[in-house]
Design a protein around this motif. Structure first.
Motif, short mmCIF file in Angstrom:
data_model
loop_
_atom_site.label_atom_id
_atom_site.label_comp_id
_atom_site.label_asym_id
_atom_site.label_seq_id
_atom_site.Cartn_x
_atom_site.Cartn_y
_atom_site.Cartn_z
N THR A 3 0.84 -1.19 0.00
CA THR A 3 0.00 0.00 0.00
C THR A 3 0.88 1.24 0.00
OG1 THR A 3 -1.85 1.10 1.12
CG2 THR A 3 -0.13 0.16 2.52
N LEU A 4 0.25 2.40 -0.28
CA LEU A 4 0.98 3.67 -0.31
C LEU A 4 1.15 4.22 1.09
CD1 LEU A 4 -0.58 5.54 -3.37
CD2 LEU A 4 1.76 4.73 -3.15
N LYS A 5 2.20 4.97 1.24
CA LYS A 5 2.44 5.66 2.51
C LYS A 5 1.23 6.51 2.87
CE LYS A 5 5.40 9.28 4.43
NZ LYS A 5 6.53 10.19 4.15
N ASN A 27 -1.70 5.26 3.81
CA ASN A 27 -2.94 4.47 3.71
C ASN A 27 -3.12 3.57 4.94
OD1 ASN A 27 -3.40 5.64 1.28
ND2 ASN A 27 -3.04 3.83 0.04
N VAL A 28 -4.30 2.94 5.01
CA VAL A 28 -4.63 2.01 6.09
C VAL A 28 -4.18 0.60 5.68
CG1 VAL A 28 -6.47 0.98 7.46
CG2 VAL A 28 -6.59 3.40 6.82
N SER A 51 -2.35 4.53 9.56
CA SER A 51 -1.58 5.31 8.58
C SER A 51 -0.16 4.77 8.54
CB SER A 51 -1.58 6.80 8.95
OG SER A 51 -0.80 7.55 8.05
#
Length: 457
Positions: free
Chosen positions: A35-37, A39-40, A96
């Motif tokens: 996942t992207l920095k 995100n959950v 996060s």
């Protein structure tokens, strides 16, 4: 019998389900997440057969981070356990993800006291992808404010690394340039360019791409760049002049910075009254050239902060005869042969005359066509009716026929009709009496007079 057998099968099935439901096992184990920095991230741990004396624990890089439904205090700000005790859900949630979470691994286990009863066999890995802040990156820099011809210039492009690490590439006119890339806290791409005059007002582009989003491309630009170079000088003027005329010569220079001063080098035999300067000495005028000036060489020098250059020109003056060629020296920007000029002029006049004659023929043809068309229109039939000139009726004489006359009683009126062509002016129309009508009227008048006399008797 069939009914009894069916009931037995159902009972066996229920017993197996109850036995399965009471056995401790995983329904869902943690899986890898990318996942992207920011995100959950959620790792799922769902069990069956969990009893009250069982405790679920989560581990991060083989270090315990939770006990039952709660994470340890040092992790409480960055993660939590979402539980559903009836369904045996113990899911680890990171609200996060950060750069520090990248490449960490997680698993859950079930303990009964100090004894481990169950562990998730596959360790789940968290991959955190990152795109640099595109508001600030990439960032282009240059080694100098101005560039000099025949020198090297360093162009630097920088960006945050991101994850996977971003790619930086330099381009000029769509062509990729050679570059050197360094990786530290930042990614730095440097290219070295040998500056030439052709780079004046040019632009160099650095492009950022990332595997996180193949459609993403961000650029920064250096340019248009100022390039400084020495002058290139040229004298322009008419190659061949005739005796008694003035020669005008212009000194042109391509330079950066721009040339401000022009210096002319003239032969010593030219007296001061034979030449003059114009336009801040960029233009030289030689007055009243003679055949003695034929072959004279003039020079123009220009200079700026980068260097200087000299342009040369050979003056050619012709009388009645063609001048001879001067070999071994540079001439002006154009070469003209007087005899060739004369023949070219005559040929040009012939062509122009022919064109004018052709145009006059076309105009005459069009004028005749218009006239014929107009006359033809006047004679066109409209159905069965033939257009006629206008007819004007003008009342003339009148006769009173008395009783006893051999003619009918009442007033007899005569009118004269005259046909007038449509194309005549109104002022030119004249009306003529009809001689036969006059004679008839006179006879009527005589008859009337005779009847009156007879009645009087």
């Amino acid at each position: 019998m069939a009914h009894i057998f069916s009931n037995i099968v159902q009972i066996i099935f229920l017993i197996e389900m109850l036995a399965l439901g009471n056995s401790l096992d995983f329904q869902i184990t943690p899986q890898n997440i990318t996942t992207l920095k920011g995100n959950v991230a959620q790792f799922m741990c769902i069990l069956t057969g969990l009893e009250d004396n069982h405790v679920v624990r989560w581990y991060r890089n083989n270090e315990q981070i939770s006990e039952g439904p709660s994470v340890f205090p040092q992790y409480a700000s960055s993660m939590r356990i979402d539980t559903d005790l009836e369904l045996f859900h113990y899911n680890l949630v990171i609200p996060s993800v950060s750069r520090d979470d990248n490449a960490t691994n997680y698993h859950c286990s079930v303990y009964e006291g100090s004894q481990r009863r169950l562990i998730s066999t596959d360790t789940a890995i968290l991959i955190v992808q990152e795109i640099p802040n595109l508001e600030y990156y990439p960032n282009c820099k240059r080694s100098d404010k101005t560039f000099h011809e025949n020198r090297n210039a360093n162009l630097v492009c920088m960006s945050e690394k991101g994850y996977p690490v971003v790619k930086l590439k330099w381009y000029y006119n769509g062509r990729e340039l050679d570059q050197h890339v360094e990786y530290s806290d930042m990614v730095t791409a440097t290219t070295r360019v040998a500056i030439s005059k052709e780079h004046k007002e040019a632009s160099f582009v650095c492009s950022l791409t990332t595997e996180v989003d193949i459609n993403l491309s961000k650029n920064c630009t250096i340019g248009p760049i100022p390039v400084l170079y020495k002058p290139t000088t040229e004298i322009q003027g008419q190659d061949i002049l005739y005796e008694g005329t003035d020669g005008v010569y212009v000194c042109y220079s391509d330079a950066s910075p721009e040339v401000k001063d022009y210096t002319w080098d003239l032969p010593k035999h030219l007296p001061p009254d034979k030449y003059e300067y114009e336009n801040n000495r960029q233009v030289l005028r030689l007055i009243g050239l003679t055949k003695n000036d034929n072959g004279t060489i003039i020079k123009c020098s220009t200079s700026n902060s980068e260097g200087k250059d000299v342009g040369k020109f050979i003056i050619r003056v012709s009388g009645q005869e063609s001048i001879s060629e001067v070999n071994g020296l540079p001439t002006g920007s154009s070469s003209v042969d007087p005899n060739k000029k004369t023949s070219s002029t005559a040929a040009m006049l012939s062509v122009v005359g022919g064109c004018l004659l052709f145009l006059a023929s076309i105009m005459a043809f069009l004028l005749c066509s218009i006239i014929l068309y107009t006359r033809r229109q006047a004679g066109i039939y409209a159905g069965n009716h033939v257009p006629q000139p206008d007819v004007y009726y003008v009342p003339k004489d009148s006769i009173d026929a008395t009783s006893g006359s051999t003619y009918q009683t009442g007033k007899w009126k005569r009118s004269i009709a005259t046909q007038v062509p449509n194309d005549l002016e109104l002022e030119s129309i004249t009306y003529a009496e009809i001689e036969e009508g006059k004679k008839l009227i006179n006879s009527y008048r005589t008859l009337k007079s005779t009847n009156i006399k007879e009645e009087a008797k």
